[in-house]
Design a protein around this motif. Structure first.
Motif: not given
Lengths: 113, 115
Positions: A31, A45, B32, B34, B94, B99-103, B105
């Motif tokens: 990734y 992003q 998730y 962080f 996220s 789909s855990n590809y977009k984060l 902030f």
């Protein structure tokens, strides 16, 4: 040493002149992602890639392109830069998606005049 | 859609005092969560993360955060601030779904530590 590298670190350019910011990681991560950081807005992003030849838009993709032809590299392309793309750009990589720790590059400060 | 709100763009504490940085999130699926830290002129590095195991998460440099689902919060704390903690802190979320590809902030909180 495990790391994410970006080049150049600093770039001043003019409106409309195509540029590429390179990003490379040596951790065999699947990734990779690009962010821009602007004062008061945090990180947003731009694009991300789940693996070679697999990319998708983030929250602010307009005006940017990416490609992922090799696992280690994920360049960010600005075909026709504009002043509103003046920003601090970060590349990041992780083993598998955003649930894993992301490793960030040192950043590229871009100024478009 | 997911979002993150960090209350307070700037927090100032004295050395040795409690550090509390606030983060609230919204997510349509279990998240998730962080906390990342950014020291001056550097990239971000992970402090800690919550991925649906223990609700109290311990991270590096003496920081910890507690996931409170009922309050949709993930506040970051440290019992005693050190001068070296001065940095900008970012909370991020996220999806734990397919789909855990977009984060996403938060806008960040700048922590100042006074001697």
């Amino acid at each position: 040493e495990a790391q994410v590298t970006q080049n150049p670190r600093y770039l001043i350019t003019v409106t409309g002149k195509k540029l590429t910011v390179t990003c490379s990681q040596n951790m065999n991560h699947e990734y990779m992602s690009w962010y821009r950081q602007d004062p008061g807005l945090g990180l947003r992003q731009i694009y991300y890639s789940m693996n070679v030849e697999v990319t998708d838009k983030g929250d602010v993709p307009e005006g940017y392109k990416v490609s992922r032809k090799e696992k280690r590299n994920f360049p960010l392309i600005l075909e026709s830069p504009s002043p509103n793309q003046t920003s601090l750009y970060f590349c990041a990589s992780s083993l598998s998606g955003t649930s894993a720790e992301q490793y960030f590059g040192p950043g590229t400060r871009l100024t478009v005049t | 859609a997911q979002s993150v709100t960090q209350l307070g763009s700037h927090v100032s504490v004295s050395e040795g005092a409690l550090v509390l940085l606030r983060c609230n999130y919204s997510s349509s699926v279990p998240p998730y969560l962080f906390w990342y830290v950014q020291y001056p002129n550097q990239g971000l590095q992970l402090l800690l993360k919550y991925t649906s195991a223990a609700t109290l998460v311990k991270g590096i440099n003496g920081f910890e955060a507690e996931f409170k689902k009922s309050e949709t919060s993930f506040h970051l704390t440290k019992p005693s601030a050190h001068m070296s903690d001065a940095a900008e802190y970012f909370c991020a979320v996220s999806d734990s779904g397919g789909s855990n590809y977009k984060l996403t902030f938060g806008k960040g909180t700048l922590l100042t530590v006074n001697p």
